[in-house]
Motif scaffolding. Structure first.
Motif, short mmCIF file in Angstrom:
data_model
loop_
_atom_site.label_atom_id
_atom_site.label_comp_id
_atom_site.label_asym_id
_atom_site.label_seq_id
_atom_site.Cartn_x
_atom_site.Cartn_y
_atom_site.Cartn_z
N THR A 223 146.65 5.33 44.74
CA THR A 223 147.36 4.72 43.61
C THR A 223 146.37 4.04 42.67
O THR A 223 146.44 4.18 41.46
CB THR A 223 148.41 3.71 44.10
OG1 THR A 223 149.28 4.37 45.01
CG2 THR A 223 149.22 3.14 42.96
N SER A 224 145.44 3.32 43.27
CA SER A 224 144.40 2.64 42.49
C SER A 224 143.54 3.65 41.73
O SER A 224 143.21 3.44 40.56
CB SER A 224 143.53 1.79 43.41
OG SER A 224 142.45 1.24 42.71
N GLY A 225 143.20 4.74 42.40
CA GLY A 225 142.39 5.78 41.76
C GLY A 225 143.09 6.40 40.57
O GLY A 225 142.49 6.64 39.52
N LEU A 226 144.40 6.66 40.72
CA LEU A 226 145.16 7.24 39.61
C LEU A 226 145.27 6.24 38.45
O LEU A 226 145.13 6.61 37.29
CB LEU A 226 146.55 7.67 40.07
CG LEU A 226 147.45 8.26 38.98
CD1 LEU A 226 146.80 9.46 38.30
CD2 LEU A 226 148.80 8.64 39.56
N SER A 227 145.49 4.99 38.79
CA SER A 227 145.57 3.97 37.75
C SER A 227 144.25 3.87 36.99
O SER A 227 144.24 3.78 35.76
CB SER A 227 145.92 2.62 38.39
OG SER A 227 146.05 1.64 37.41
N LYS A 228 143.15 3.92 37.70
CA LYS A 228 141.83 3.87 37.05
C LYS A 228 141.58 5.13 36.23
O LYS A 228 140.97 5.07 35.16
CB LYS A 228 140.73 3.69 38.09
CG LYS A 228 140.72 2.30 38.69
CD LYS A 228 139.66 2.17 39.77
CE LYS A 228 139.72 0.77 40.39
NZ LYS A 228 138.79 0.64 41.52
N LEU A 229 142.05 6.27 36.73
CA LEU A 229 141.91 7.52 35.99
C LEU A 229 142.67 7.44 34.68
O LEU A 229 142.13 7.73 33.62
CB LEU A 229 142.43 8.68 36.85
CG LEU A 229 142.28 10.09 36.31
CD1 LEU A 229 142.17 11.07 37.46
CD2 LEU A 229 143.40 10.49 35.39
N GLU A 230 143.93 7.00 34.75
CA GLU A 230 144.75 6.89 33.54
C GLU A 230 144.20 5.85 32.58
O GLU A 230 144.32 6.00 31.37
CB GLU A 230 146.20 6.56 33.90
CG GLU A 230 146.94 7.72 34.52
CD GLU A 230 148.41 7.42 34.79
OE1 GLU A 230 148.83 6.25 34.67
OE2 GLU A 230 149.15 8.37 35.13
N GLY A 231 143.60 4.82 33.10
CA GLY A 231 143.01 3.78 32.25
C GLY A 231 141.62 4.12 31.77
O GLY A 231 140.99 3.35 31.06
N GLN A 232 141.13 5.29 32.16
CA GLN A 232 139.82 5.79 31.79
C GLN A 232 138.68 4.94 32.35
O GLN A 232 137.64 4.80 31.74
CB GLN A 232 139.71 5.96 30.27
CG GLN A 232 140.70 6.99 29.73
CD GLN A 232 140.69 7.12 28.23
OE1 GLN A 232 141.67 6.81 27.58
NE2 GLN A 232 139.58 7.57 27.68
N TYR A 233 138.90 4.40 33.56
CA TYR A 233 137.90 3.59 34.23
C TYR A 233 137.22 4.33 35.37
O TYR A 233 136.40 3.76 36.07
CB TYR A 233 138.52 2.29 34.77
CG TYR A 233 138.85 1.32 33.67
CD1 TYR A 233 137.86 0.57 33.06
CD2 TYR A 233 140.15 1.18 33.21
CE1 TYR A 233 138.15 -0.30 32.03
CE2 TYR A 233 140.46 0.31 32.19
CZ TYR A 233 139.45 -0.43 31.60
OH TYR A 233 139.76 -1.29 30.57
N ARG A 234 137.59 5.59 35.61
CA ARG A 234 136.92 6.41 36.61
C ARG A 234 136.78 7.82 36.09
O ARG A 234 137.58 8.28 35.27
CB ARG A 234 137.66 6.38 37.95
CG ARG A 234 138.74 7.42 38.12
CD ARG A 234 139.46 7.36 39.45
NE ARG A 234 139.00 8.24 40.50
CZ ARG A 234 139.17 9.55 40.54
NH1 ARG A 234 139.73 10.20 39.54
NH2 ARG A 234 138.77 10.24 41.57
N CYS A 235 135.74 8.49 36.55
CA CYS A 235 135.53 9.88 36.17
C CYS A 235 136.56 10.77 36.85
O CYS A 235 137.14 10.40 37.87
CB CYS A 235 134.12 10.31 36.56
SG CYS A 235 132.83 9.42 35.68
N VAL A 236 136.75 11.94 36.29
CA VAL A 236 137.71 12.91 36.83
C VAL A 236 136.93 14.12 37.33
O VAL A 236 136.11 14.68 36.60
CB VAL A 236 138.73 13.34 35.75
CG1 VAL A 236 139.73 14.33 36.32
CG2 VAL A 236 139.43 12.14 35.17
N LEU A 237 137.21 14.52 38.57
CA LEU A 237 136.58 15.71 39.11
C LEU A 237 137.22 16.95 38.50
O LEU A 237 138.40 16.93 38.12
CB LEU A 237 136.73 15.75 40.63
CG LEU A 237 136.12 14.59 41.40
CD1 LEU A 237 136.46 14.70 42.88
CD2 LEU A 237 134.62 14.57 41.21
#
Length: 81
Positions: free
Chosen positions: A45-59
């Motif tokens: 859930t945290s990873g998806l939230s960071k992905l949507e917030g553009q705070y993590r890279c996407v594989l």
């Protein structure tokens, strides 16, 4: 529907579109996570939230699965369509 409290990050260019499309089709984050898991993508859930917030890279594998689950093209997620 919650609104984002923090400004968008700069770690990816598709996160905002993932969130927009997910909300367009009335899909909750947990439902998206379930569909991604079915496709073999393990994301928290945290990873998806960071992905949507553009705070993590996407594989690349995540990007393909997201496009399939959200029924949009990879090019659309990347802002190229």
């Amino acid at each position: 529907m919650k609104t984002r409290k923090q400004p968008l990050g700069t770690r990816n260019i598709c996160g905002q579109r993932v969130e927009i499309r997910r909300k367009e089709i009335n899909m909750k984050q947990k439902d998206l996570l379930t569909q991604l898991q079915i496709k073999g993508v393990e994301l928290t859930t945290s990873g998806l939230s960071k992905l949507e917030g553009q705070y993590r890279c996407v594989l690349d594998t995540e990007l393909i699965a997201l496009s399939e689950v959200l029924d949009v093209s990879v090019l659309w997620l990347l802002g190229l369509e």
